[in-house]
Scaffold this motif. Sequence first.
Motif, mmCIF file in Angstrom:
data_model
loop_
_atom_site.group_PDB
_atom_site.id
_atom_site.type_symbol
_atom_site.label_atom_id
_atom_site.label_comp_id
_atom_site.label_asym_id
_atom_site.label_seq_id
_atom_site.Cartn_x
_atom_site.Cartn_y
_atom_site.Cartn_z
ATOM 1 N N LEU A 127 0.843 -1.192 0.000
ATOM 2 C CA LEU A 127 0.000 0.000 0.000
ATOM 3 C C LEU A 127 0.883 1.247 0.000
ATOM 4 C CD1 LEU A 127 -2.796 -0.843 2.616
ATOM 5 C CD2 LEU A 127 -2.806 -1.202 0.147
ATOM 6 N N PRO A 128 0.702 2.145 -0.971
ATOM 7 C CA PRO A 128 1.505 3.374 -1.021
ATOM 8 C C PRO A 128 0.915 4.445 -0.101
ATOM 9 C CG PRO A 128 0.057 3.294 -2.909
ATOM 10 C CD PRO A 128 -0.199 2.023 -2.128
ATOM 11 N N ILE A 129 1.084 4.246 1.185
ATOM 12 C CA ILE A 129 0.462 5.119 2.177
ATOM 13 C C ILE A 129 1.531 5.731 3.065
ATOM 14 C CG2 ILE A 129 -0.993 5.137 4.247
ATOM 15 C CD1 ILE A 129 -2.801 3.131 2.861
ATOM 16 N N GLN A 130 1.418 7.030 3.279
ATOM 17 C CA GLN A 130 2.321 7.768 4.158
ATOM 18 C C GLN A 130 1.563 8.213 5.400
ATOM 19 O OE1 GLN A 130 5.803 8.935 3.969
ATOM 20 N NE2 GLN A 130 5.181 9.285 6.087
ATOM 21 N N ARG A 131 2.144 7.959 6.562
ATOM 22 C CA ARG A 131 1.572 8.466 7.813
ATOM 23 C C ARG A 131 1.993 9.924 8.001
ATOM 24 N NH1 ARG A 131 3.956 4.949 12.328
ATOM 25 N NH2 ARG A 131 2.518 6.131 13.656
ATOM 26 N N VAL A 132 1.017 10.780 8.305
ATOM 27 C CA VAL A 132 1.296 12.197 8.515
ATOM 28 C C VAL A 132 0.667 12.628 9.836
ATOM 29 C CG1 VAL A 132 1.154 14.530 7.565
ATOM 30 C CG2 VAL A 132 1.245 12.560 6.017
ATOM 31 N N ARG A 133 1.481 13.207 10.681
ATOM 32 C CA ARG A 133 1.021 13.681 11.992
ATOM 33 C C ARG A 133 0.304 15.019 11.835
ATOM 34 N NH1 ARG A 133 2.979 17.141 15.994
ATOM 35 N NH2 ARG A 133 2.688 16.450 18.158
ATOM 36 N N LYS A 134 -0.889 15.129 12.452
ATOM 37 C CA LYS A 134 -1.688 16.350 12.407
ATOM 38 C C LYS A 134 -2.125 16.729 13.820
ATOM 39 C CE LYS A 134 -1.962 16.483 7.828
ATOM 40 N NZ LYS A 134 -1.535 17.613 6.986
ATOM 41 N N VAL A 135 -2.440 18.007 14.001
ATOM 42 C CA VAL A 135 -2.876 18.466 15.318
ATOM 43 C C VAL A 135 -4.223 19.180 15.222
ATOM 44 C CG1 VAL A 135 -0.562 18.670 16.287
ATOM 45 C CG2 VAL A 135 -1.561 20.622 15.088
ATOM 46 N N PHE A 136 -4.949 19.136 16.319
ATOM 47 C CA PHE A 136 -6.187 19.899 16.458
ATOM 48 C C PHE A 136 -6.365 20.218 17.935
ATOM 49 C CE2 PHE A 136 -7.203 15.401 16.560
ATOM 50 C CZ PHE A 136 -8.100 15.258 17.605
ATOM 51 N N GLY A 137 -7.286 21.131 18.233
ATOM 52 C CA GLY A 137 -7.479 21.507 19.621
ATOM 53 C C GLY A 137 -8.821 22.168 19.850
ATOM 54 N N TRP A 138 -9.193 22.231 21.130
ATOM 55 C CA TRP A 138 -10.417 22.903 21.559
ATOM 56 C C TRP A 138 -10.029 24.163 22.327
ATOM 57 C CZ3 TRP A 138 -9.698 17.690 21.460
ATOM 58 C CH2 TRP A 138 -10.649 16.916 20.778
ATOM 59 N N PHE A 139 -10.789 25.239 22.101
ATOM 60 C CA PHE A 139 -10.418 26.544 22.632
ATOM 61 C C PHE A 139 -11.598 27.204 23.349
ATOM 62 C CE2 PHE A 139 -7.477 25.660 19.253
ATOM 63 C CZ PHE A 139 -6.283 26.245 19.638
ATOM 64 N N ASP A 140 -11.257 28.048 24.339
ATOM 65 C CA ASP A 140 -12.262 28.919 24.943
ATOM 66 C C ASP A 140 -12.836 29.846 23.876
ATOM 67 O OD1 ASP A 140 -11.763 27.861 27.468
ATOM 68 O OD2 ASP A 140 -10.240 29.370 27.936
ATOM 69 N N HIS A 141 -14.038 30.364 24.130
ATOM 70 C CA HIS A 141 -14.696 31.140 23.081
ATOM 71 C C HIS A 141 -15.808 31.999 23.667
ATOM 72 C CE1 HIS A 141 -18.294 28.549 23.297
ATOM 73 N NE2 HIS A 141 -17.411 27.629 23.634
ATOM 74 N N THR A 142 -16.210 32.985 22.905
ATOM 75 C CA THR A 142 -17.381 33.789 23.234
ATOM 76 C C THR A 142 -18.632 33.118 22.661
ATOM 77 O OG1 THR A 142 -16.849 35.113 21.282
ATOM 78 C CG2 THR A 142 -16.124 35.964 23.422
ATOM 79 N N PRO A 143 -19.836 33.549 23.070
ATOM 80 C CA PRO A 143 -21.050 32.791 22.728
ATOM 81 C C PRO A 143 -21.356 32.663 21.240
ATOM 82 C CG PRO A 143 -21.480 34.240 24.597
ATOM 83 C CD PRO A 143 -20.121 34.598 24.092
ATOM 84 N N GLU A 144 -20.836 33.556 20.389
ATOM 85 C CA GLU A 144 -21.205 33.458 18.974
ATOM 86 C C GLU A 144 -20.648 32.212 18.289
ATOM 87 O OE1 GLU A 144 -19.467 35.995 20.270
ATOM 88 O OE2 GLU A 144 -17.914 36.750 18.906
ATOM 89 N N TYR A 145 -19.797 31.450 18.989
ATOM 90 C CA TYR A 145 -19.241 30.232 18.402
ATOM 91 C C TYR A 145 -19.996 28.972 18.836
ATOM 92 C CZ TYR A 145 -15.358 33.343 17.263
ATOM 93 O OH TYR A 145 -14.595 34.381 16.783
ATOM 94 N N ASP A 146 -21.109 29.126 19.547
ATOM 95 C CA ASP A 146 -21.923 27.972 19.917
ATOM 96 C C ASP A 146 -22.594 27.377 18.679
ATOM 97 O OD1 ASP A 146 -21.313 28.186 22.602
ATOM 98 O OD2 ASP A 146 -23.057 29.444 23.058
ATOM 99 N N ALA A 147 -22.966 26.099 18.768
ATOM 100 C CA ALA A 147 -23.499 25.384 17.609
ATOM 101 C C ALA A 147 -24.785 25.999 17.073
ATOM 102 C CB ALA A 147 -23.730 23.918 17.970
#
Length: 375
Positions: A218-238
């Motif tokens: 399989l021609p597959i490369q592993r790539v490390r990625k990052v993500f995170g959760w942040f504090d926020h003001t109310p306009e970012y609620d779902a």
Amino acid sequence: MLDTDIAIIGGGTMGLATATALANRTTRRVRVFDAARPPHTEASHHGHSRLVRVAYGEGRAYVPLAQEALCGWQRLNQAADAPVFIPTGILNIGAHDSPFLAEVETSARSFDLRTESLNHADITQRWPGWSLNTSFRGCFEPQGGVVLTERLFQYWRSVIANSANITAIDNTPITSISRRHERFVLRSLAGDQWQAGQILVAAGRANRALLRPLGIELPIQRVRKVFGWFDHTPEYDAARWPGFNYCGPAGDYYGFPAIDGHGVKIGRHDGGQHIEDETTPGDFGSHPSDLTDLRRLIDRHMPGVGELQRGAVCEYLRTPDEHFIIDEPIDGLFIAAGFSGHGFKFAPAIGDRLRDWMCSHAPPASFQPFNLGRF
């Protein structure tokens, strides 16, 4: 030696999507093996949420599969005890000459998808959490949304638990596959053996080592990625904020509104670090750019997003062309691999089509572009 009709190696996204699809179609015995107990952080499904979109910037050829998958997510919402799909809409943002945004709009026109073209002022007026100048524009897809992965896996595993013919076998790493006459033999790390008439190999980073002894590379490369959760003001609620994709000077990013007490989630799609087969990606913060990669978007464009709550690391298992590998290179042996950071949203459709393929022995024409032989 234990016997089963179908063995699925990997109880993650594609493995469980296929297993639960089989629960509704066949009485054959199915065993789903996983090295841990999904959901867990060693696979690509962790991180609480995933985006679902149909107007597709990675290529309009994906749109029929995305449409089928969206119907699948909506059906899952009706079947599960709690919603697994939240229709927040998806906002795609880019420069005026962004190729990604142009392909989103072309795919929408080609398939008559409902979208809205927006200038920078339209975006910042509707979603004040964005700060954009005149060089940006957007395309909003109202039918898109967010899948909550832990709820999804809880539902999928309940389907298996209530099935008469499908069994999940957790904490059982499969270390080898071999052929014996017309059947496949699986051996676990503990030395247990099973034989099966058909196998689906959907074990993420373990796929290459399992398939190489069978002559399948399989021609597959592993790539490390990052993500995170942040504090926020109310306009970012779902209730006020959509999922989003951003392609601009800061880089390529994706993000989610704050859901179920989690902060705003932001991840970087481009960049990352290549990982060799025998190494681990390391925790968030082990690479100097982990936080700065995420803050680059926030500091430029999201003034109401504050401090990091927590960060996490995932892997993209990426093919050279960043398209999937879904194939049957040996009669009865199926592969689902190399989803390159954008496969999760297609899971219901891929699971249904793999089920049909395994039951009918007729490969779907829609999977031809994902044939391993293209490399």
